[in-house]
Motif scaffolding. Structure first.
Motif, PDB file in Angstrom:
ATOM      1  N   ASN A  46     -21.064  15.640  -5.583  1.00  0.00           N
ATOM      2  CA  ASN A  46     -22.409  15.118  -4.968  1.00  0.00           C
ATOM      3  C   ASN A  46     -21.948  14.887  -3.493  1.00  0.00           C
ATOM      4  N   ALA A  47     -20.806  14.386  -3.134  1.00  0.00           N
ATOM      5  CA  ALA A  47     -20.326  13.993  -1.822  1.00  0.00           C
ATOM      6  C   ALA A  47     -19.901  15.208  -1.151  1.00  0.00           C
ATOM      7  N   PHE A  48     -19.401  16.170  -1.823  1.00  0.00           N
ATOM      8  CA  PHE A  48     -18.851  17.427  -1.246  1.00  0.00           C
ATOM      9  C   PHE A  48     -19.999  18.253  -0.751  1.00  0.00           C
ATOM     10  N   THR A  49     -21.157  18.348  -1.428  1.00  0.00           N
ATOM     11  CA  THR A  49     -22.422  19.242  -1.101  1.00  0.00           C
ATOM     12  C   THR A  49     -23.142  18.415  -0.121  1.00  0.00           C
ATOM     13  N   LEU A  50     -22.927  16.914  -0.231  1.00  0.00           N
ATOM     14  CA  LEU A  50     -23.596  16.364   0.979  1.00  0.00           C
ATOM     15  C   LEU A  50     -22.995  16.693   2.330  1.00  0.00           C
ATOM     16  N   ILE A  51     -21.717  16.877   2.419  1.00  0.00           N
ATOM     17  CA  ILE A  51     -21.304  17.039   3.737  1.00  0.00           C
ATOM     18  C   ILE A  51     -21.674  18.391   4.064  1.00  0.00           C
ATOM     19  N   ILE A  52     -21.651  19.275   3.241  1.00  0.00           N
ATOM     20  CA  ILE A  52     -21.893  20.702   3.607  1.00  0.00           C
ATOM     21  C   ILE A  52     -23.091  20.954   4.263  1.00  0.00           C
ATOM     22  N   ILE A  53     -24.231  20.187   3.299  1.00  0.00           N
ATOM     23  CA  ILE A  53     -25.588  19.967   3.948  1.00  0.00           C
ATOM     24  C   ILE A  53     -25.929  19.293   5.262  1.00  0.00           C
ATOM     25  N   THR A  54     -25.039  18.275   5.466  1.00  0.00           N
ATOM     26  CA  THR A  54     -25.210  17.715   6.551  1.00  0.00           C
ATOM     27  C   THR A  54     -24.752  18.332   7.697  1.00  0.00           C
ATOM     28  N   VAL A  55     -23.456  19.138   7.493  1.00  0.00           N
ATOM     29  CA  VAL A  55     -22.966  20.124   8.678  1.00  0.00           C
ATOM     30  C   VAL A  55     -23.959  21.228   9.131  1.00  0.00           C
ATOM     31  N   ILE A  56     -24.852  21.691   7.850  1.00  0.00           N
ATOM     32  CA  ILE A  56     -25.561  22.819   8.239  1.00  0.00           C
ATOM     33  C   ILE A  56     -26.806  22.239   8.786  1.00  0.00           C
ATOM     34  N   THR A  57     -27.367  21.004   8.565  1.00  0.00           N
ATOM     35  CA  THR A  57     -28.458  20.507   9.145  1.00  0.00           C
ATOM     36  C   THR A  57     -28.235  20.306  10.525  1.00  0.00           C
ATOM     37  N   LEU A  58     -26.973  19.592  10.871  1.00  0.00           N
ATOM     38  CA  LEU A  58     -26.919  19.222  12.227  1.00  0.00           C
ATOM     39  C   LEU A  58     -26.478  20.624  13.115  1.00  0.00           C
ATOM     40  N   PHE A  59     -25.895  21.460  12.392  1.00  0.00           N
ATOM     41  CA  PHE A  59     -25.815  22.955  13.411  1.00  0.00           C
ATOM     42  C   PHE A  59     -27.165  23.351  13.676  1.00  0.00           C
ATOM     43  N   VAL A  60     -27.961  23.640  12.700  1.00  0.00           N
ATOM     44  CA  VAL A  60     -29.571  24.221  12.670  1.00  0.00           C
ATOM     45  C   VAL A  60     -30.034  23.041  13.842  1.00  0.00           C
ATOM     46  N   LEU A  61     -29.989  21.997  13.759  1.00  0.00           N
ATOM     47  CA  LEU A  61     -30.655  21.110  14.586  1.00  0.00           C
ATOM     48  C   LEU A  61     -30.189  21.255  16.152  1.00  0.00           C
ATOM     49  N   ALA A  62     -28.896  21.358  16.303  1.00  0.00           N
ATOM     50  CA  ALA A  62     -28.452  21.919  17.618  1.00  0.00           C
ATOM     51  C   ALA A  62     -28.758  23.163  18.212  1.00  0.00           C
ATOM     52  N   LEU A  63     -28.832  24.050  17.330  1.00  0.00           N
ATOM     53  CA  LEU A  63     -29.493  25.423  17.629  1.00  0.00           C
ATOM     54  C   LEU A  63     -30.893  25.397  18.315  1.00  0.00           C
ATOM     55  N   LEU A  64     -31.605  24.540  17.349  1.00  0.00           N
ATOM     56  CA  LEU A  64     -33.168  24.316  17.925  1.00  0.00           C
ATOM     57  C   LEU A  64     -33.302  23.741  19.193  1.00  0.00           C
ATOM     58  N   ILE A  65     -32.280  22.765  19.579  1.00  0.00           N
ATOM     59  CA  ILE A  65     -32.464  22.094  20.570  1.00  0.00           C
ATOM     60  C   ILE A  65     -31.801  22.982  21.890  1.00  0.00           C
ATOM     61  N   ILE A  66     -30.889  23.669  21.517  1.00  0.00           N
ATOM     62  CA  ILE A  66     -30.405  24.597  22.825  1.00  0.00           C
ATOM     63  C   ILE A  66     -31.746  25.623  23.178  1.00  0.00           C
ATOM     64  N   CYS A  67     -32.142  26.202  21.735  1.00  0.00           N
ATOM     65  CA  CYS A  67     -33.155  27.284  21.973  1.00  0.00           C
ATOM     66  C   CYS A  67     -34.412  26.647  23.005  1.00  0.00           C
ATOM     67  N   ILE A  68     -34.941  25.238  22.524  1.00  0.00           N
ATOM     68  CA  ILE A  68     -35.872  24.635  23.075  1.00  0.00           C
ATOM     69  C   ILE A  68     -35.528  24.585  24.596  1.00  0.00           C
ATOM     70  N   VAL A  69     -34.208  24.019  25.004  1.00  0.00           N
ATOM     71  CA  VAL A  69     -33.943  23.982  26.256  1.00  0.00           C
ATOM     72  C   VAL A  69     -33.744  25.234  27.016  1.00  0.00           C
ATOM     73  N   LYS A  70     -32.748  25.841  26.720  1.00  0.00           N
ATOM     74  CA  LYS A  70     -32.498  27.095  27.274  1.00  0.00           C
ATOM     75  C   LYS A  70     -33.452  28.422  27.431  1.00  0.00           C
ATOM     76  N   PHE A  71     -34.185  28.379  26.498  1.00  0.00           N
ATOM     77  CA  PHE A  71     -35.275  29.554  26.524  1.00  0.00           C
ATOM     78  C   PHE A  71     -36.732  29.006  26.477  1.00  0.00           C
ATOM     79  N   SER A  72     -36.700  27.969  27.349  1.00  0.00           N
ATOM     80  CA  SER A  72     -38.103  27.394  27.383  1.00  0.00           C
ATOM     81  C   SER A  72     -39.004  28.359  28.579  1.00  0.00           C
ATOM     82  N   ALA A  73     -40.323  28.257  28.715  1.00  0.00           N
ATOM     83  CA  ALA A  73     -40.795  29.053  29.834  1.00  0.00           C
ATOM     84  C   ALA A  73     -40.423  28.773  31.099  1.00  0.00           C
ATOM     85  N   LYS A  74     -40.105  27.427  31.192  1.00  0.00           N
ATOM     86  CA  LYS A  74     -39.785  27.032  32.620  1.00  0.00           C
ATOM     87  C   LYS A  74     -38.352  27.561  33.076  1.00  0.00           C
ATOM     88  N   ALA A  75     -37.361  27.697  32.189  1.00  0.00           N
ATOM     89  CA  ALA A  75     -36.153  28.131  32.522  1.00  0.00           C
ATOM     90  C   ALA A  75     -36.038  29.840  32.515  1.00  0.00           C
TER      91      ALA A  75
END
Length: 307
Positions: A46-75
């Motif tokens: 359970n702890a092992f899968t939780l670590i993997i899920i947490t890493v994936i979730t944070l990675f996807v969140l980081a990608l979303l933030i980068i896309c929102i900032v870098k590829f916004s209509a203003k930029a």
């Protein structure tokens, strides 16, 4: 080693038995405390899968933030006309496959361990009914011991429930907290500590499921079919589970209680239970309460000595 643990050791009982702990607390968020190697493995997975899920979730969140900032209509006033990227498409196909493989290997190993029954020392058969459990001990030297296990108390009347559980607690010489609502039963499934038990599970009417979280147990009870699993409890005490397959109107009132005792206590109990189950249960509770008093006395002596 804590003072409580030292007292339990000197008295010949485990800390779990001394504290009458079942591995559960009010408003508990995590698993029940583990008392078997199987549950240790489940907790690790359970702890092992939780670590993997947490890493994936944070990675996807980081990608979303980068896309929102870098590829916004203003930029990017002039939108990109990129239609595809071969490397990215290969990566988001291969990486999830590798992640699933990493999760699957320990998962399959754990499933195999649950169903690969090692050399066992005794066999117990659990039969699910609407809405209670029946237990059979058929090993040599145990006769043909069979009894039913019903929930104590009245779940639909809180006041009557307290009265009924208090009567049982008084009879057993324990507090009402050791007769938990919706979990305590009239006849516990009694097994010896540090003993590999083969558990055979079936049902008489509809599909039930035998689940004991602190031991990593969960297996379906199916009419006309005999399923098998195993457990080995390393600590004395009483542990609670429930039917985990929706089986009718009283599904919520079909608890499981496994009482783990010393091998000497079990042998005395199983011999007496063949003639008088109620008497054997009273004798067993008296023995357990005597152990608790002895352990409490040892604890007091150690506390005084520590001062």
């Amino acid at each position: 080693m804590t003072i409580a643990s030292m007292a339990a050791t000197f008295a010949g009982v485990s800390t779990a038995a001394l504290a009458a702990e079942s591995g559960m607390t009010n408003w508990q968020l995590g698993f029940q405390a583990s008392v078997s190697d199987m549950m240790d493995d489940i907790t690790w997975f359970n702890a092992f899968t939780l670590i993997i899920i947490t890493v994936i979730t944070l990675f996807v969140l980081a990608l979303l933030i980068i896309c929102i900032v870098k590829f916004s209509a203003k930029a990017n006033p002039v939108p990109s006309r990129t239609s595809h990227n071969t490397m990215i498409e290969v990566a988001w196909t291969v990486i999830p496959i590798l992640v699933l493989v990493v999760i699957a290997i320990p998962s399959f190993r754990l499933l195999y361990k649950q169903l690969d029954i090692p050399d066992y020392e005794m066999t117990v058969k659990a039969i699910g009914y609407q809405w209670y459990w029946g237990y059979e001990y058929n090993d040599e030297g145990m006769g043909d011991l069979y009894f039913d296990s019903y929930m104590l108390g009245d779940p639909l009347d809180p006041e009557a429930d307290v009265v009924a559980r208090q009567e049982v607690a008084t009879e057993r010489g324990v507090t009402i907290n050791e007769v938990p609502r919706l979990l305590a039963v009239d006849n516990d499934l009694v097994v010896p500590v540090d003993t590999t038990v083969r558990l055979q599970v079936t049902a008489e009417d509809v599909i039930h499921a035998f689940a004991m979280p602190s031991m990593g147990l969960k297996i379906d009870a199916i009419p006309g079919r005999l399923n098998e699993t195993w457990f080995r409890a390393r600590e004395e005490g009483v542990y609670y589970g429930q039917c985990s397959e929706l089986c009718g109107v009283n599904h919520a009132f079909m608890p499981i209680a496994i009482r783990v005792v010393s091998k000497e206590q079990f042998q005395t109990w199983v011999t007496a239970a063949q003639e008088d189950l109620d008497g054997a249960n009273k004798q067993l509770m008296a023995s357990i309460n005597e152990q608790k008093k002895l352990a409490a006395g040892k604890l007091e002596d150690i506390s005084v000595a520590a001062k």
